[in-house]
Motif scaffolding. Structure first.
Motif, mmCIF file in Angstrom:
data_model
loop_
_atom_site.group_PDB
_atom_site.id
_atom_site.type_symbol
_atom_site.label_atom_id
_atom_site.label_comp_id
_atom_site.label_asym_id
_atom_site.label_seq_id
_atom_site.Cartn_x
_atom_site.Cartn_y
_atom_site.Cartn_z
ATOM 1 N N VAL A 1 0.804 -1.080 -0.032
ATOM 2 C CA VAL A 1 0.002 -0.045 -0.045
ATOM 3 C C VAL A 1 0.785 1.118 0.125
ATOM 4 O O VAL A 1 1.863 1.192 0.857
ATOM 5 C CB VAL A 1 -0.805 0.081 1.317
ATOM 6 N N LEU B 1 0.869 5.282 0.759
ATOM 7 C CA LEU B 1 0.090 6.508 1.115
ATOM 8 C C LEU B 1 0.857 7.716 0.984
ATOM 9 O O LEU B 1 2.250 7.811 1.304
ATOM 10 C CB LEU B 1 0.002 6.200 2.673
ATOM 11 N N ASP C 1 -4.805 10.130 3.683
ATOM 12 C CA ASP C 1 -4.806 8.942 3.567
ATOM 13 C C ASP C 1 -3.973 8.113 4.678
ATOM 14 O O ASP C 1 -4.327 7.280 4.962
ATOM 15 C CB ASP C 1 -4.016 8.637 2.087
ATOM 16 N N ILE C 2 -2.923 8.843 5.254
ATOM 17 C CA ILE C 2 -2.092 8.152 6.336
ATOM 18 C C ILE C 2 -3.182 8.131 7.583
ATOM 19 O O ILE C 2 -3.270 7.091 7.898
ATOM 20 C CB ILE C 2 -0.902 8.905 6.681
ATOM 21 N N TYR D 1 -5.856 5.427 6.888
ATOM 22 C CA TYR D 1 -5.314 4.017 7.116
ATOM 23 C C TYR D 1 -5.095 3.602 8.726
ATOM 24 O O TYR D 1 -5.513 2.563 9.033
ATOM 25 C CB TYR D 1 -4.045 4.014 6.114
ATOM 26 N N THR E 1 -8.546 3.304 10.262
ATOM 27 C CA THR E 1 -9.093 2.088 10.075
ATOM 28 C C THR E 1 -8.424 0.644 10.551
ATOM 29 O O THR E 1 -8.917 -0.097 11.143
ATOM 30 C CB THR E 1 -9.379 1.920 8.228
ATOM 31 N N LEU E 2 -7.084 0.645 10.595
ATOM 32 C CA LEU E 2 -6.230 -0.354 10.993
ATOM 33 C C LEU E 2 -6.407 -0.603 12.491
ATOM 34 O O LEU E 2 -6.716 -1.462 12.952
ATOM 35 C CB LEU E 2 -4.936 0.119 10.653
ATOM 36 N N ILE F 1 1.321 -3.074 10.036
ATOM 37 C CA ILE F 1 1.919 -1.704 9.030
ATOM 38 C C ILE F 1 3.345 -2.337 8.191
ATOM 39 O O ILE F 1 3.222 -1.925 6.987
ATOM 40 C CB ILE F 1 2.071 -0.647 10.084
ATOM 41 N N ASP G 1 1.787 -4.297 5.290
ATOM 42 C CA ASP G 1 1.017 -3.409 4.372
ATOM 43 C C ASP G 1 1.952 -2.518 3.571
ATOM 44 O O ASP G 1 1.757 -2.559 2.400
ATOM 45 C CB ASP G 1 -0.267 -2.919 5.107
ATOM 46 N N LEU G 2 2.835 -1.785 4.489
ATOM 47 C CA LEU G 2 3.466 -0.693 3.941
ATOM 48 C C LEU G 2 4.980 -1.016 3.486
ATOM 49 O O LEU G 2 5.515 -0.198 2.607
ATOM 50 C CB LEU G 2 3.648 0.570 4.615
#
Length: 142
Positions: free
Chosen positions: A49, A51, A56-57, A60, A63-64, A100, A103-104
């Motif tokens: 992902v 960001l 957006d950060i 994210y 939501t996480l 994290i 995902d990132l």
């Protein structure tokens, strides 16, 4: 002992990636290398992902934390909320950091983990890593 079992139960997906840092060629930054994921017995390719914007950060990270199964009082979660106010402890912070990383494509060092106590701390960390990547055309080591 129970917490160790919880980690095994929560992670049915296994990620295999030799290099999580984006490749650079002649000063130009390329997309991060895709990683191979085993899900339901099949190998699929997944990209990280990316960001770029502050909103957006923030979205994210909120939501996480809201979707994390141990979070309590999800409706009151804000950027300035402490993890302890929502029933999360240091092991939960480690699990969020692992998500994290997956995902990132970041590597979060063990020295950084104790200071990630609020939702905003995660947002600031991601923002700083993204800013470093833009300035230096590479991901920080840790």
């Amino acid at each position: 002992m129970i917490r160790g079992l919880r980690l095994l139960q929560m992670r049915p997906i296994f990620y295999f990636a030799a290099d999580k840092t984006p490749a650079t060629t002649q000063g130009k930054q390329q997309q991060a290398k895709p990683i191979q994921v085993y899900k339901d017995g099949q190998l699929i390719t997944k990209n990280y992902v990316q960001l770029k914007k502050q909103q957006d950060i923030e979205g994210y990270v909120l939501t996480l934390v809201k979707n994390y199964y141990r979070t309590t009082n999800k409706s009151a979660l804000t950027l300035d909320s402490e993890l302890e106010q929502h029933g999360l402890d240091s092991l939960d912070s480690i699990e969020l950091s692992m998500q994290i990383e997956e995902d990132l494509g970041y590597v979060i060092s063990a020295e950084t983990l104790p200071v990630l106590n609020k939702v905003r701390h995660y947002v600031n960390y991601i923002k700083q890593v993204e800013q470093y990547k833009v300035e230096n055309n590479s991901a920080p080591l840790a």
